[in-house]
Design an enzyme around this catalytic site. Structure first.
Site, PDB file in Angstrom:
ATOM      1  N   SER A  35       0.829  -1.205   0.000  1.00 33.03           N
ATOM      2  CA  SER A  35       0.000   0.000   0.000  1.00 33.03           C
ATOM      3  C   SER A  35       0.863   1.254   0.000  1.00 33.03           C
ATOM      4  O   SER A  35       2.023   1.228   0.404  1.00 33.03           O
ATOM      5  CB  SER A  35      -0.864   0.043   1.251  1.00 33.03           C
ATOM      6  OG  SER A  35      -1.674  -1.082   1.313  1.00 33.03           O
TER       7      SER A  35
HETATM    8  N1  SAH Z   1       1.195  -5.989   3.783  1.00 33.40           N
HETATM    9  C1  SAH Z   1       1.915  -6.197   2.557  1.00 33.40           C
HETATM   10  C2  SAH Z   1       1.103  -5.888   1.307  1.00 33.40           C
HETATM   11  C3  SAH Z   1       0.000  -6.776   1.157  1.00 33.40           C
HETATM   12  S1  SAH Z   1      -0.752  -6.992  -0.397  1.00 33.40           S
HETATM   13  C4  SAH Z   1       3.221  -5.443   2.517  1.00 33.40           C
HETATM   14  O1  SAH Z   1       3.514  -4.667   3.434  1.00 33.40           O
HETATM   15  O2  SAH Z   1       3.973  -5.653   1.568  1.00 33.40           O
HETATM   16  C5  SAH Z   1      -1.864  -8.223   0.183  1.00 33.40           C
HETATM   17  C6  SAH Z   1      -1.260  -9.571   0.407  1.00 33.40           C
HETATM   18  O3  SAH Z   1      -2.265 -10.408   0.950  1.00 33.40           O
HETATM   19  C7  SAH Z   1      -0.800 -10.244  -0.885  1.00 33.40           C
HETATM   20  O4  SAH Z   1       0.549 -10.589  -0.788  1.00 33.40           O
HETATM   21  C8  SAH Z   1      -1.698 -11.470  -0.975  1.00 33.40           C
HETATM   22  O5  SAH Z   1      -1.055 -12.589  -1.561  1.00 33.40           O
HETATM   23  C9  SAH Z   1      -2.045 -11.717   0.476  1.00 33.40           C
HETATM   24  N2  SAH Z   1      -3.257 -12.503   0.730  1.00 33.40           N
HETATM   25  C10 SAH Z   1      -4.424 -12.502   0.034  1.00 33.40           C
HETATM   26  N3  SAH Z   1      -5.298 -13.369   0.582  1.00 33.40           N
HETATM   27  C11 SAH Z   1      -4.680 -13.926   1.669  1.00 33.40           C
HETATM   28  C12 SAH Z   1      -5.067 -14.912   2.632  1.00 33.40           C
HETATM   29  N4  SAH Z   1      -6.253 -15.519   2.600  1.00 33.40           N
HETATM   30  N5  SAH Z   1      -4.176 -15.236   3.606  1.00 33.40           N
HETATM   31  C13 SAH Z   1      -2.947 -14.652   3.651  1.00 33.40           C
HETATM   32  N6  SAH Z   1      -2.536 -13.740   2.745  1.00 33.40           N
HETATM   33  C14 SAH Z   1      -3.379 -13.365   1.769  1.00 33.40           C
END
Ligand code: SAH
Length: 244
Positions: free
Chosen positions: A93
């Site tokens: 983000s």
């Molecule tokens: N917090 C992260 C950015 C997240 S983007 C950072 O600081 O870089 C959202 C992430 O959530 C993605 O990597 C995606 O693969 C993951 N995601 C989506 N669904 C998920 C689930 N059910 N359990 C765990 N991770 C998930």
């Protein structure tokens, strides 16, 4: 002898360039923190209430090297107040949103925090500066592996990373004082509320994956009671579910 001298000279040049690059990165990161501060001031009343962004959160944003968490480790990409691509169609983000979610989670130094959606590990690193322990789950195994490696390499030893579907939370790591979910889903997973301590907060984008969502704060006020407030419209990548 001449060759040795040339070798030493070129090593000195490379080291000086790397040092200059680090100074430039530090400058760009400081500018990012100032733009988050200014943005927070403008949106404070509606989004953050009267308190605004705390210095603790701004300090964590200033100390965490965002460029280490993106594929090219480019400072000009990392420190613009924009989302950044981390591969596999996922993004970190915009820094202001990371700061906002961190603030809303109200993390203190004795807290145990869960993050769902590790991605690059950047948000986990921010939380690690503020909490006692951070547990973070990522559904894409290669992202989980890369984030664990980066976090270990840069000394974040109070963070545990697990590959898996975060819908079920991580009971063995909890209960949690705060939970931050960084992917969008239409409802708050009930296992996460169960693993939240009374008095704790969960921060998550709630809404359909392909439109904008509401950044939502759920507070557990009693063992069977929560309060929910929508804070701001946001746009996150989808929360996916494992098939097993
Ligand atoms: N917090 C992260 C950015 C997240 S983007 C950072 O600081 O870089 C959202 C992430 O959530 C993605 O990597 C995606 O693969 C993951 N995601 C989506 N669904 C998920 C689930 N059910 N359990 C765990 N991770 C998930």
């Amino acid at each position: 002898m001449k060759i040795l001298l040339l070798l030493v000279l070129s090593m000195v040049v490379v080291a000086r360039e790397a040092a200059a690059q680090e100074v430039q990165c530090d400058r760009e990161r400081a500018a990012m923190v100032e733009s988050i501060r200014a943005y927070a001031r403008r949106s404070q009343a509606s989004v953050l209430g009267q308190r605004g962004l705390s210095e603790r959160v701004l300090e964590a944003m200033g100390r965490t090297k965002r460029h280490l968490f993106i594929p090219e480790r480019s400072c000009s990409i990392a420190y613009a107040d924009r989302p950044a691509s981390i591969g596999h169609g996922q993004t970190i983000s915009q820094p202001f949103i990371v700061a906002l979610m961190t603030e809303l989670a109200e993390v203190t130094p004795d807290h145990v925090v869960l993050e769902v959606g590790t991605g690059s590990g950047y948000q986990a690193a921010i939380l690690a500066h503020l909490a006692r322990k951070v547990c973070t789950i990522e559904i894409v195994p290669s992202l989980a592996e890369a984030a664990a490696k980066t976090l270990k390499e840069f000394g974040y030893d109070n963070v545990s990373v697990r590959a898996g579907d975060g819908y079920a939370g991580w009971p063995e790591c909890g209960p949690f004082d705060a939970i931050v979910v960084t992917a969008a889903l239409g409802e708050v997973p009930s296992p996460l509320i169960e693993q939240l301590k009374v008095g704790g907060r969960l921060v998550m984008p709630v809404g359909s994956a392909y439109t904008s969502q509401q950044l939502t704060v759920v507070e557990k006020v009693a063992p069977d009671k929560t309060t929910t407030r929508a804070v701001a419209p946001v746009r996150f990548v989808p929360f996916t579910r494992s098939k097993d």
